[in-house]
Design a protein around this motif. Structure first.
Motif, PDB file in Angstrom:
ATOM      1  N   GLY A 170       0.776  -1.237   0.000  1.00 38.23           N
ATOM      2  CA  GLY A 170       0.000   0.000   0.000  1.00 38.23           C
ATOM      3  C   GLY A 170       0.799   1.274   0.000  1.00 38.23           C
ATOM      4  N   VAL A 171       2.128   1.201   0.034  1.00 40.46           N
ATOM      5  CA  VAL A 171       2.958   2.410   0.082  1.00 40.46           C
ATOM      6  C   VAL A 171       3.248   2.882  -1.345  1.00 40.46           C
ATOM      7  CG1 VAL A 171       5.157   3.423   0.789  1.00 40.46           C
ATOM      8  CG2 VAL A 171       3.999   1.760   2.274  1.00 40.46           C
ATOM      9  N   GLU A 172       2.747   4.043  -1.713  1.00 45.26           N
ATOM     10  CA  GLU A 172       3.027   4.633  -3.020  1.00 45.26           C
ATOM     11  C   GLU A 172       2.795   6.140  -2.947  1.00 45.26           C
ATOM     12  OE1 GLU A 172       0.405   5.760  -5.092  1.00 45.26           O
ATOM     13  OE2 GLU A 172      -1.330   4.925  -4.061  1.00 45.26           O
ATOM     14  N   GLY A 173       3.262   6.833  -3.982  1.00 44.33           N
ATOM     15  CA  GLY A 173       3.362   8.288  -3.918  1.00 44.33           C
ATOM     16  C   GLY A 173       2.077   9.046  -3.705  1.00 44.33           C
ATOM     17  N   SER A 174       0.941   8.527  -4.175  1.00 41.86           N
ATOM     18  CA  SER A 174      -0.298   9.309  -4.129  1.00 41.86           C
ATOM     19  C   SER A 174      -0.873   9.466  -2.728  1.00 41.86           C
ATOM     20  CB  SER A 174      -1.351   8.681  -5.044  1.00 41.86           C
ATOM     21  OG  SER A 174      -1.860   7.477  -4.495  1.00 41.86           O
ATOM     22  N   ILE A 175      -0.411   8.683  -1.772  1.00 43.57           N
ATOM     23  CA  ILE A 175      -0.992   8.783  -0.424  1.00 43.57           C
ATOM     24  C   ILE A 175      -0.272   9.808   0.452  1.00 43.57           C
ATOM     25  CG2 ILE A 175      -1.851   6.422  -0.527  1.00 43.57           C
ATOM     26  CD1 ILE A 175       0.329   5.580   1.405  1.00 43.57           C
ATOM     27  N   PHE A 176       0.713  10.503  -0.093  1.00 42.09           N
ATOM     28  CA  PHE A 176       1.400  11.540   0.675  1.00 42.09           C
ATOM     29  C   PHE A 176       0.649  12.870   0.572  1.00 42.09           C
ATOM     30  CE2 PHE A 176       4.677   8.416   0.176  1.00 42.09           C
ATOM     31  CZ  PHE A 176       5.515   8.564   1.280  1.00 42.09           C
ATOM     32  N   GLN A 177       0.718  13.632   1.636  1.00 40.15           N
ATOM     33  CA  GLN A 177       0.083  14.946   1.689  1.00 40.15           C
ATOM     34  C   GLN A 177       0.714  15.886   0.661  1.00 40.15           C
ATOM     35  OE1 GLN A 177      -2.204  17.102   2.005  1.00 40.15           O
ATOM     36  NE2 GLN A 177      -2.423  17.383   4.211  1.00 40.15           N
ATOM     37  N   ASN A 178      -0.051  16.870   0.212  1.00 40.12           N
ATOM     38  CA  ASN A 178       0.463  17.969  -0.595  1.00 40.12           C
ATOM     39  C   ASN A 178       1.326  18.838   0.321  1.00 40.12           C
ATOM     40  OD1 ASN A 178       0.855  20.406  -1.935  1.00 40.12           O
ATOM     41  ND2 ASN A 178      -1.231  20.520  -2.724  1.00 40.12           N
ATOM     42  N   ASP A 232      -4.519   1.021  15.684  1.00 41.82           N
ATOM     43  CA  ASP A 232      -3.823   0.123  16.603  1.00 41.82           C
ATOM     44  C   ASP A 232      -2.828  -0.817  15.935  1.00 41.82           C
ATOM     45  OD1 ASP A 232      -5.248   1.171  18.745  1.00 41.82           O
ATOM     46  OD2 ASP A 232      -6.916  -0.230  18.450  1.00 41.82           O
ATOM     47  N   ASP A 233      -2.938  -1.005  14.634  1.00 40.82           N
ATOM     48  CA  ASP A 233      -2.117  -1.997  13.939  1.00 40.82           C
ATOM     49  C   ASP A 233      -1.179  -1.299  12.954  1.00 40.82           C
ATOM     50  OD1 ASP A 233      -0.990  -4.116  12.645  1.00 40.82           O
ATOM     51  OD2 ASP A 233      -2.884  -5.004  11.954  1.00 40.82           O
ATOM     52  N   PRO A 234       0.128  -1.274  13.218  1.00 48.07           N
ATOM     53  CA  PRO A 234       1.065  -0.588  12.311  1.00 48.07           C
ATOM     54  C   PRO A 234       1.155  -1.235  10.931  1.00 48.07           C
ATOM     55  CG  PRO A 234       2.266  -1.865  13.954  1.00 48.07           C
ATOM     56  CD  PRO A 234       0.831  -1.890  14.374  1.00 48.07           C
ATOM     57  N   ALA A 235       0.641  -2.455  10.789  1.00 47.37           N
ATOM     58  CA  ALA A 235       0.643  -3.114   9.488  1.00 47.37           C
ATOM     59  C   ALA A 235      -0.577  -2.741   8.655  1.00 47.37           C
ATOM     60  CB  ALA A 235       0.695  -4.640   9.668  1.00 47.37           C
ATOM     61  N   MET A 236      -1.533  -2.061   9.265  1.00 47.79           N
ATOM     62  CA  MET A 236      -2.762  -1.652   8.571  1.00 47.79           C
ATOM     63  C   MET A 236      -3.081  -0.206   8.958  1.00 47.79           C
ATOM     64  SD  MET A 236      -3.929  -4.187   6.711  1.00 47.79           S
ATOM     65  CE  MET A 236      -5.683  -3.879   6.536  1.00 47.79           C
ATOM     66  N   VAL A 237      -2.379   0.732   8.340  1.00 52.77           N
ATOM     67  CA  VAL A 237      -2.464   2.143   8.716  1.00 52.77           C
ATOM     68  C   VAL A 237      -3.173   2.942   7.629  1.00 52.77           C
ATOM     69  CG1 VAL A 237      -1.097   4.232   9.139  1.00 52.77           C
ATOM     70  CG2 VAL A 237      -0.417   2.062  10.183  1.00 52.77           C
ATOM     71  N   ASP A 238      -4.037   3.854   8.036  1.00 55.76           N
ATOM     72  CA  ASP A 238      -4.682   4.774   7.103  1.00 55.76           C
ATOM     73  C   ASP A 238      -4.087   6.173   7.185  1.00 55.76           C
ATOM     74  OD1 ASP A 238      -6.654   3.369   5.580  1.00 55.76           O
ATOM     75  OD2 ASP A 238      -7.815   3.112   7.413  1.00 55.76           O
ATOM     76  N   VAL A 239      -3.676   6.587   8.381  1.00 61.90           N
ATOM     77  CA  VAL A 239      -3.127   7.936   8.561  1.00 61.90           C
ATOM     78  C   VAL A 239      -1.818   7.864   9.336  1.00 61.90           C
ATOM     79  CG1 VAL A 239      -3.492  10.226   9.568  1.00 61.90           C
ATOM     80  CG2 VAL A 239      -5.420   9.002   8.554  1.00 61.90           C
ATOM     81  N   ALA A 313       2.924   0.227   7.598  1.00 64.06           N
ATOM     82  CA  ALA A 313       3.831   1.296   8.024  1.00 64.06           C
ATOM     83  C   ALA A 313       4.957   0.804   8.924  1.00 64.06           C
ATOM     84  CB  ALA A 313       3.035   2.387   8.732  1.00 64.06           C
ATOM     85  N   ARG A 314       5.090  -0.484   9.106  1.00 62.48           N
ATOM     86  CA  ARG A 314       6.073  -0.992  10.070  1.00 62.48           C
ATOM     87  C   ARG A 314       7.503  -0.592   9.710  1.00 62.48           C
ATOM     88  NH1 ARG A 314       4.062  -7.150  10.329  1.00 62.48           N
ATOM     89  NH2 ARG A 314       3.888  -6.667   8.081  1.00 62.48           N
ATOM     90  N   ASN A 315       7.884  -0.747   8.458  1.00 63.41           N
ATOM     91  CA  ASN A 315       9.239  -0.356   8.058  1.00 63.41           C
ATOM     92  C   ASN A 315       9.439   1.149   8.124  1.00 63.41           C
ATOM     93  OD1 ASN A 315      10.528  -2.809   7.607  1.00 63.41           O
ATOM     94  ND2 ASN A 315       9.674  -3.007   5.538  1.00 63.41           N
ATOM     95  N   ILE A 316       8.401   1.908   7.741  1.00 63.59           N
ATOM     96  CA  ILE A 316       8.501   3.372   7.805  1.00 63.59           C
ATOM     97  C   ILE A 316       8.728   3.812   9.247  1.00 63.59           C
ATOM     98  CG2 ILE A 316       7.293   5.542   7.353  1.00 63.59           C
ATOM     99  CD1 ILE A 316       5.717   4.114   5.170  1.00 63.59           C
ATOM    100  N   LEU A 317       7.980   3.225  10.164  1.00 61.82           N
ATOM    101  CA  LEU A 317       8.124   3.583  11.574  1.00 61.82           C
ATOM    102  C   LEU A 317       9.493   3.178  12.105  1.00 61.82           C
ATOM    103  CD1 LEU A 317       4.550   2.495  12.651  1.00 61.82           C
ATOM    104  CD2 LEU A 317       5.436   4.828  12.821  1.00 61.82           C
ATOM    105  N   LYS A 318       9.975   2.031  11.676  1.00 62.36           N
ATOM    106  CA  LYS A 318      11.278   1.542  12.141  1.00 62.36           C
ATOM    107  C   LYS A 318      12.412   2.431  11.638  1.00 62.36           C
ATOM    108  CE  LYS A 318      14.200  -2.603  12.083  1.00 62.36           C
ATOM    109  NZ  LYS A 318      14.300  -4.015  11.609  1.00 62.36           N
TER     110      LYS A 318
END
Length: 356
Positions: A170-178, A232-239, A313-318
């Motif tokens: 699920g990690v790709e460029g379109s989900i980042f804020q402007n 609650d789950d870093p593997a299933m993050v929306d925000v 988001a687990r790797n991003i958080l790490k």
């Protein structure tokens, strides 16, 4: 016509029964039948039923009261094919005059008896209050985080995440804020016409003194460091959001945000959602996915909650849990307009106040 669902609502200290009638083929919204408990059906109205807020004036033909109602709410008082207005007029023995759709003005209620006009006014107010709560928010109070240094740090964060974590689900460029619209949301408002926007601006100005007392008339030096996730789950993050703190480790920013919400809630312009404001600067949000025009405040093409695809988001958080986006001086609170962009790329401001 579907089932009748009774509910109670408090208006000006009195309790009213609200019967919500769902129409099978209603073109716009569900229709509501608002009835006063024990409604007077003759000229013998309750003596103590008076209109406390709206002034009822006596005329040559009886009594008259004008109510300020945003035009977007007219349709709920009119109802399907005018049924709601006719029912209100019949029940209260009054006449209800509503401006044309889209024309801002006053709803004028006239009748032979003052208590009858008062009863109609109250029932219209119940309708207005009920459907006002269903309107999407149009504005929000914000602390802008779009300082050039923070934007630069954010873009670097985005590049590094995409380089090192794009293989994660699920990690790709379109989900980042402007980056031009990085901000902290303090609270949301549904301002339904220009009059309500002006009122909100006036209330924001009233907050300037207490804000300057807190900041001692100076900008707040902030640092944007670290990231956190909402669920609650870093593997299933929306925000995923950046954490923002005052450099001197004081709670001045939190106090300002909470006091602003308290003021606007007391003014009836905002609904309190939490005991205290959750200060967070969104950097990734799955509501943006595959639609670059959708921003943090939502948009016409946004995914629904059921359609949203979470990301791992687990790797991003790490790797970036302590990432430093930068430092800057915050000097303003803005009344920002949803679905808008100004010349800087930030949301169009309807009003603002400075800390210094």
């Amino acid at each position: 016509m579907d089932v009748l669902r009774p509910a109670l609502i408090n208006i000006n200290g009195r309790i009213y029964r609200r019967n919500i009638i769902k129409e099978e083929h209603y073109e716009e919204e569900e229709e509501e039948d608002v009835s006063y408990i024990g409604p007077p059906e003759s000229e013998d109205f309750a003596d103590d039923e008076t209109c406390d807020i709206n002034y009822i004036e006596q005329t040559d033909k009886g009594y008259r009261c004008a109510i300020d109602v945003p035009s977007v709410l007219y349709k709920y008082i009119i109802g399907k094919k005018g049924e709601t207005r006719r029912r209100l007029e019949f029940d209260t023995k009054t006449s209800i005059n509503i401006p044309k759709q889209g024309v801002e003005g006053q709803i004028v209620i006239t009748g032979s008896h003052k208590a009858a006009v008062s009863s109609a006014v109250t029932r219209v107010e119940v309708l207005v209050e009920s459907f006002r709560k269903k309107q999407p928010f149009t504005h929000f109070l914000s602390f802008p985080l779009n300082d050039p240094k923070i934007q630069e740090g954010f873009l670097s964060f985005k590049d590094k995440v995409l380089q090192q974590c794009s293989q994660d689900h699920g990690v790709e460029g379109s989900i980042f804020q402007n980056p031009a619209k990085l901000h902290l949301t303090i609270g949301t408002l549904a301002l339904l016409n220009d009059t309500e926007v002006r009122k909100a601006c006036e209330h924001l100005q009233e907050c300037q003194n207490f804000i300057r007392d807190i900041t001692e008339g100076n900008p707040l030096s902030l640092e944007v460091t670290g990231i956190e996730y909402m669920n609650d789950d870093p593997a299933m993050v929306d925000v995923l959001y950046a954490k923002v703190n005052v450099k001197d480790r004081s709670d001045k920013l939190q106090i300002i945000a909470d006091r602003l919400v308290e003021h606007f809630v007391s003014a009836g312009l905002m609904v309190r959602e939490w005991d205290r404001v959750k200060l967070h600067g969104t950097v990734m949000n799955t509501v943006f996915r595959k639609n670059s025009t959708v921003e943090d405040m939502g948009g016409p093409g946004r995914q629904t909650m059921n359609e949203r695809e979470a990301f791992d988001a687990r790797n991003i958080l790490k790797k970036f849990g302590a990432y430093c986006f930068g430092e800057f001086e915050l000097n303003a609170v803005l009344l920002s307009q949803r679905y808008s962009t100004d010349c800087t790329g930030y949301y169009t401001s309807a009003g603002s106040i400075n800390f210094s």
